[in-house]
Scaffold this motif. Structure first.
Motif, PDB file in Angstrom:
ATOM      1  N   GLN A  21       0.828  -1.197   0.000  1.00 40.32           N
ATOM      2  CA  GLN A  21       0.000   0.000   0.000  1.00 40.32           C
ATOM      3  C   GLN A  21       0.863   1.248   0.000  1.00 40.32           C
ATOM      4  O   GLN A  21       0.540   2.240  -0.666  1.00 40.32           O
ATOM      5  CB  GLN A  21      -0.964   0.014   1.189  1.00 40.32           C
ATOM      6  CG  GLN A  21      -1.980   1.136   1.110  1.00 40.32           C
ATOM      7  CD  GLN A  21      -2.850   1.064  -0.126  1.00 40.32           C
ATOM      8  OE1 GLN A  21      -3.429   0.033  -0.417  1.00 40.32           O
ATOM      9  NE2 GLN A  21      -2.950   2.159  -0.859  1.00 40.32           N
ATOM     10  N   ASP A  22       1.990   1.217   0.717  1.00 40.48           N
ATOM     11  CA  ASP A  22       2.921   2.350   0.701  1.00 40.48           C
ATOM     12  C   ASP A  22       3.442   2.605  -0.712  1.00 40.48           C
ATOM     13  O   ASP A  22       3.570   3.752  -1.136  1.00 40.48           O
ATOM     14  CB  ASP A  22       4.089   2.111   1.647  1.00 40.48           C
ATOM     15  CG  ASP A  22       3.693   2.205   3.113  1.00 40.48           C
ATOM     16  OD1 ASP A  22       2.608   2.760   3.414  1.00 40.48           O
ATOM     17  OD2 ASP A  22       4.483   1.723   3.958  1.00 40.48           O
ATOM     18  N   ILE A  24       1.906   1.880  -3.509  1.00 39.13           N
ATOM     19  CA  ILE A  24       0.801   2.447  -4.278  1.00 39.13           C
ATOM     20  C   ILE A  24       0.633   3.926  -3.933  1.00 39.13           C
ATOM     21  O   ILE A  24       0.466   4.769  -4.822  1.00 39.13           O
ATOM     22  CB  ILE A  24      -0.495   1.652  -4.015  1.00 39.13           C
ATOM     23  CG1 ILE A  24      -0.366   0.244  -4.586  1.00 39.13           C
ATOM     24  CG2 ILE A  24      -1.716   2.376  -4.596  1.00 39.13           C
ATOM     25  CD1 ILE A  24      -1.421  -0.733  -4.114  1.00 39.13           C
ATOM     26  N   ASP A  25       0.706   4.250  -2.652  1.00 40.38           N
ATOM     27  CA  ASP A  25       0.568   5.642  -2.219  1.00 40.38           C
ATOM     28  C   ASP A  25       1.671   6.525  -2.794  1.00 40.38           C
ATOM     29  O   ASP A  25       1.429   7.669  -3.185  1.00 40.38           O
ATOM     30  CB  ASP A  25       0.567   5.729  -0.695  1.00 40.38           C
ATOM     31  CG  ASP A  25      -0.682   5.118  -0.080  1.00 40.38           C
ATOM     32  OD1 ASP A  25      -1.685   4.924  -0.806  1.00 40.38           O
ATOM     33  OD2 ASP A  25      -0.647   4.826   1.123  1.00 40.38           O
ATOM     34  N   GLU A  26       2.905   6.007  -2.851  1.00 48.20           N
ATOM     35  CA  GLU A  26       4.010   6.764  -3.444  1.00 48.20           C
ATOM     36  C   GLU A  26       3.733   7.067  -4.913  1.00 48.20           C
ATOM     37  O   GLU A  26       4.015   8.161  -5.399  1.00 48.20           O
ATOM     38  CB  GLU A  26       5.319   5.994  -3.322  1.00 48.20           C
ATOM     39  CG  GLU A  26       5.884   5.948  -1.929  1.00 48.20           C
ATOM     40  CD  GLU A  26       7.143   5.089  -1.855  1.00 48.20           C
ATOM     41  OE1 GLU A  26       7.759   4.804  -2.900  1.00 48.20           O
ATOM     42  OE2 GLU A  26       7.496   4.692  -0.728  1.00 48.20           O
ATOM     43  N   THR A  27       3.184   6.103  -5.615  1.00 50.28           N
ATOM     44  CA  THR A  27       2.865   6.288  -7.023  1.00 50.28           C
ATOM     45  C   THR A  27       1.770   7.328  -7.188  1.00 50.28           C
ATOM     46  O   THR A  27       1.873   8.222  -8.040  1.00 50.28           O
ATOM     47  CB  THR A  27       2.435   4.952  -7.662  1.00 50.28           C
ATOM     48  OG1 THR A  27       3.515   4.024  -7.503  1.00 50.28           O
ATOM     49  CG2 THR A  27       2.115   5.115  -9.133  1.00 50.28           C
ATOM     50  N   VAL A  28       0.731   7.233  -6.369  1.00 54.77           N
ATOM     51  CA  VAL A  28      -0.362   8.205  -6.438  1.00 54.77           C
ATOM     52  C   VAL A  28       0.158   9.604  -6.122  1.00 54.77           C
ATOM     53  O   VAL A  28      -0.221  10.573  -6.787  1.00 54.77           O
ATOM     54  CB  VAL A  28      -1.502   7.803  -5.486  1.00 54.77           C
ATOM     55  CG1 VAL A  28      -2.531   8.910  -5.360  1.00 54.77           C
ATOM     56  CG2 VAL A  28      -2.168   6.527  -5.974  1.00 54.77           C
ATOM     57  N   ALA A  29       1.025   9.720  -5.139  1.00 54.45           N
ATOM     58  CA  ALA A  29       1.572  11.028  -4.787  1.00 54.45           C
ATOM     59  C   ALA A  29       2.301  11.653  -5.970  1.00 54.45           C
ATOM     60  O   ALA A  29       2.168  12.860  -6.222  1.00 54.45           O
ATOM     61  CB  ALA A  29       2.514  10.900  -3.591  1.00 54.45           C
ATOM     62  N   GLY A  30       3.049  10.840  -6.711  1.00 53.13           N
ATOM     63  CA  GLY A  30       3.740  11.358  -7.898  1.00 53.13           C
ATOM     64  C   GLY A  30       2.766  11.824  -8.963  1.00 53.13           C
ATOM     65  O   GLY A  30       2.948  12.882  -9.571  1.00 53.13           O
ATOM     66  N   ALA A  47      -9.108  10.056   0.712  1.00 57.00           N
ATOM     67  CA  ALA A  47     -10.249   9.695   1.543  1.00 57.00           C
ATOM     68  C   ALA A  47     -10.324   8.187   1.772  1.00 57.00           C
ATOM     69  O   ALA A  47     -10.679   7.737   2.864  1.00 57.00           O
ATOM     70  CB  ALA A  47     -11.540  10.189   0.907  1.00 57.00           C
ATOM     71  N   ALA A  48      -9.965   7.417   0.774  1.00 63.45           N
ATOM     72  CA  ALA A  48     -10.006   5.961   0.891  1.00 63.45           C
ATOM     73  C   ALA A  48      -8.956   5.450   1.872  1.00 63.45           C
ATOM     74  O   ALA A  48      -9.113   4.391   2.471  1.00 63.45           O
ATOM     75  CB  ALA A  48      -9.810   5.316  -0.469  1.00 63.45           C
ATOM     76  N   ARG A  49      -7.892   6.199   2.053  1.00 61.77           N
ATOM     77  CA  ARG A  49      -6.797   5.787   2.948  1.00 61.77           C
ATOM     78  C   ARG A  49      -7.138   6.019   4.409  1.00 61.77           C
ATOM     79  O   ARG A  49      -6.486   5.515   5.291  1.00 61.77           O
ATOM     80  CB  ARG A  49      -5.524   6.543   2.600  1.00 61.77           C
ATOM     81  CG  ARG A  49      -4.900   6.139   1.304  1.00 61.77           C
ATOM     82  CD  ARG A  49      -4.225   4.799   1.358  1.00 61.77           C
ATOM     83  NE  ARG A  49      -3.150   4.800   2.322  1.00 61.77           N
ATOM     84  CZ  ARG A  49      -2.856   3.778   3.105  1.00 61.77           C
ATOM     85  NH1 ARG A  49      -3.531   2.680   3.027  1.00 61.77           N
ATOM     86  NH2 ARG A  49      -1.886   3.861   3.963  1.00 61.77           N
TER      87      ARG A  49
END
Length: 50
Positions: A21-22, A24-30, A47-49
């Motif tokens: 999940q981390d 995935i979150d790094e990718t979304v942040a980019g 919001a999902a996090r």
């Protein structure tokens, strides 16, 4: 170059573990930082996090 925005974190991540999940979150942040996604798409992920 796309990897400068998205990075390489997502490779092999399936979302099955907190470490995945981390990644995935790094990718979304980019994607959000580069404005490749809309503000509402980024807000939905945030919001999902929570």
């Amino acid at each position: 170059m796309a990897t400068a925005v998205v990075g390489m974190s997502l490779i092999g991540a399936r979302g099955a573990t907190p470490a995945d999940q981390d990644k995935i979150d790094e990718t979304v942040a980019g994607l959000c930082g580069a404005r490749a996604w809309t503000q509402s798409e980024c807000a939905r992920h945030d919001a999902a996090r929570q």
